[in-house]
Design an enzyme around this catalytic site. Structure first.
Site, mmCIF file in Angstrom:
data_model
loop_
_atom_site.group_PDB
_atom_site.id
_atom_site.type_symbol
_atom_site.label_atom_id
_atom_site.label_comp_id
_atom_site.label_asym_id
_atom_site.label_seq_id
_atom_site.Cartn_x
_atom_site.Cartn_y
_atom_site.Cartn_z
ATOM 1 N N ASP A 9 0.860 -1.202 0.000
ATOM 2 C CA ASP A 9 0.000 0.000 0.000
ATOM 3 C C ASP A 9 0.890 1.243 0.000
ATOM 4 O O ASP A 9 0.904 2.031 0.951
ATOM 5 C CB ASP A 9 -0.958 0.012 1.196
ATOM 6 N N ASP A 14 6.723 1.065 1.873
ATOM 7 C CA ASP A 14 6.415 0.088 0.818
ATOM 8 C C ASP A 14 7.317 0.344 -0.395
ATOM 9 O O ASP A 14 7.824 -0.582 -1.023
ATOM 10 C CB ASP A 14 4.962 0.212 0.383
ATOM 11 N N ASN A 38 -2.390 2.758 3.519
ATOM 12 C CA ASN A 38 -1.788 4.066 3.824
ATOM 13 C C ASN A 38 -2.584 5.208 3.192
ATOM 14 O O ASN A 38 -2.663 6.297 3.746
ATOM 15 C CB ASN A 38 -0.353 4.117 3.298
ATOM 16 N N THR A 123 2.784 -6.180 2.694
ATOM 17 C CA THR A 123 3.292 -5.082 3.533
ATOM 18 C C THR A 123 2.227 -4.010 3.775
ATOM 19 O O THR A 123 2.552 -2.861 4.085
ATOM 20 C CB THR A 123 4.532 -4.420 2.889
ATOM 21 N N PHE A 164 -0.935 -0.822 12.514
ATOM 22 C CA PHE A 164 -1.811 -0.311 11.462
ATOM 23 C C PHE A 164 -2.307 -1.395 10.499
ATOM 24 O O PHE A 164 -3.513 -1.508 10.264
ATOM 25 C CB PHE A 164 -1.071 0.787 10.679
ATOM 26 N N ASN A 165 -1.422 -2.170 9.898
ATOM 27 C CA ASN A 165 -1.842 -3.122 8.857
ATOM 28 C C ASN A 165 -2.875 -4.116 9.379
ATOM 29 O O ASN A 165 -3.826 -4.464 8.689
ATOM 30 C CB ASN A 165 -0.635 -3.890 8.302
ATOM 31 N N HIS A 238 9.600 0.044 7.861
ATOM 32 C CA HIS A 238 8.937 -1.199 8.270
ATOM 33 C C HIS A 238 8.930 -2.257 7.167
ATOM 34 O O HIS A 238 9.406 -3.367 7.342
ATOM 35 C CB HIS A 238 7.473 -0.911 8.644
ATOM 36 N N ASP A 239 8.359 -1.915 6.021
ATOM 37 C CA ASP A 239 8.070 -2.915 4.984
ATOM 38 C C ASP A 239 9.323 -3.491 4.353
ATOM 39 O O ASP A 239 9.369 -4.672 3.991
ATOM 40 C CB ASP A 239 7.187 -2.297 3.894
HETATM 41 O O1 RIB Z 1 2.515 -0.064 10.805
HETATM 42 C C1 RIB Z 1 3.377 0.118 9.712
HETATM 43 C C2 RIB Z 1 2.748 -0.397 8.457
HETATM 44 O O2 RIB Z 1 1.578 0.358 8.157
HETATM 45 C C3 RIB Z 1 3.645 -0.235 7.219
HETATM 46 O O3 RIB Z 1 3.347 -1.247 6.309
HETATM 47 C C4 RIB Z 1 3.237 1.090 6.666
HETATM 48 O O4 RIB Z 1 3.478 1.196 5.255
HETATM 49 C C5 RIB Z 1 1.753 1.051 6.923
HETATM 50 O O5 RIB Z 1 1.161 0.314 5.877
HETATM 51 CA CA CA Z 2 2.737 -0.666 4.028
#
Ligand code: RIB
Ligand code: CA
Length: 310
Positions: A9, A14, A38, A123, A164-165, A238-239
């Site tokens: 996303d 990403d 996102n 991701t 979040f994801n 993160h991703d």
């Molecule tokens: O919490 C971080 C995740 O949420 C990452 O994948 C960031 O791109 C958002 O999608």
């Molecule tokens: Ca992401």
């Protein structure tokens, strides 16, 4: 060579995941699929097209996926990624071609057609992956593992305890965690430590390369947003760590734990509930990353941007 489908996303981190995978000699990207997260589905899809145009990888099949979670309303993160989902620099017009089919059908068809087992690398919210597993559970026979960015054991970035994801689509996430395939969870416990520091961002900006001169300012925007929101001093990519863990599994240290996903709780929506003390008696279903070699990881990432500059 590991064959992957990257479901994302974009999203600043990403984008870093796509860039790291695109230059790795150990990875073959069979396709990129996008999902709302996102930003809205149209924006994450357009951002993926812009990224592939920027790095000259219009050869990678691209398919657009779900615009909303399985059963809930979409929640986006403009406070972190901006109005476009990739604020901070001008990216090229989205010229990369894309497939007419839905991402879920692309995932199903590509997994079924592959002569080798495929690794799924999600991701973003797990809506596309969850839908593919519901629609065609038989694809599990040709999936090697799922290495996902999401969740947390001790950290959070949404409501307390949730990431979040997973928070955006807990129902889809539960489908994935309980599907019976090997799942590696690259969660906030390791990704919030995996920062490109402000100094490293300045260094990248000084390279003056075609890619680094765009990635640097994007990382500056992303780092500032994370500093404002969470007090994190750098860009937590993160991703890209999920991709790095596919390339070099030793970049993280994992514990094999039973993990389930909270889908009912009012105060606990989207928590990845990890049985760290093995009290449930349930067999482990997930390799949970709890330690990361930050220097090795960030070194891989910086080297990838340098390669793309060439
Ligand atoms: O919490 C971080 C995740 O949420 C990452 O994948 C960031 O791109 C958002 O999608
Ligand atoms: Ca992401």
């Amino acid at each position: 060579m590991t064959k992957i489908i990257l479901d994302c996303d974009p999203g600043h981190d990403d984008m870093m995941a796509i860039m790291l995978a695109s230059v790795s000699k150990d990875i073959e990207i069979l396709g990129i699929t996008t999902v709302a997260g996102n930003q809205t589905g149209d924006k994450t899809f357009e951002n993926a097209r812009r990224i592939l145009t920027l790095i000259g990888r219009e050869d990678i099949p691209l398919a657009r996926g779900a615009d909303k979670p399985l059963v809930r309303e979409l929640m986006i993160a403009p406070q972190i990624h901006g109005k476009s989902g990739l604020d901070g620099a001008e990216l090229p017009e989205p010229l990369s071609p894309y497939l007419d089919c839905h991402a879920v059908d692309f995932i199903i068809d590509t997994v079924k057609a592959s002569k080798e087992k495929i690794t799924l690398v999600p991701t973003g919210p797990l809506t596309n992956i969850g839908l593919a597993l519901i629609k065609a559970p038989e694809i599990k026979a040709n999936i090697k593992e799922i290495v996902l960015m999401g969740g947390a054991v001790y950290d959070s970035n949404m409501i307390p305890g949730s990431e979040f994801n997973i928070f955006v689509d807990p129902e889809a996430a539960r489908e994935v965690f309980l599907c019976g395939l090997p799942v590696t969870m690259i969660g906030l416990d390791v990704t919030n430590k995996s920062l490109i520091t402000f100094e490293q961002i300045e260094e990248m900006c000084s390279w003056g390369g075609r890619i680094s001169s765009i990635v640097g300012p994007l990382m500056k925007f992303f780092a500032q947003a994370n500093l404002n929101m969470f007090g994190i001093k750098g860009a937590p990519i993160h991703d890209a760590l999920a991709v790095a863990a596919v390339i070099n599994p030793d970049v993280v240290e994992c514990e094999h734990l039973f993990v389930d996903v909270e889908t009912k709780g009012e105060l606990t929506r989207g928590q990845t509930v990890a049985d760290v003390y093995k009290v449930t008696g349930k067999a482990p279903n997930c390799r949970v990353a709890l330690k990361v070699d930050v220097d090795v990881f960030i070194g891989m990432m910086m080297e990838s941007i340098r390669k793309l500059d060439e």
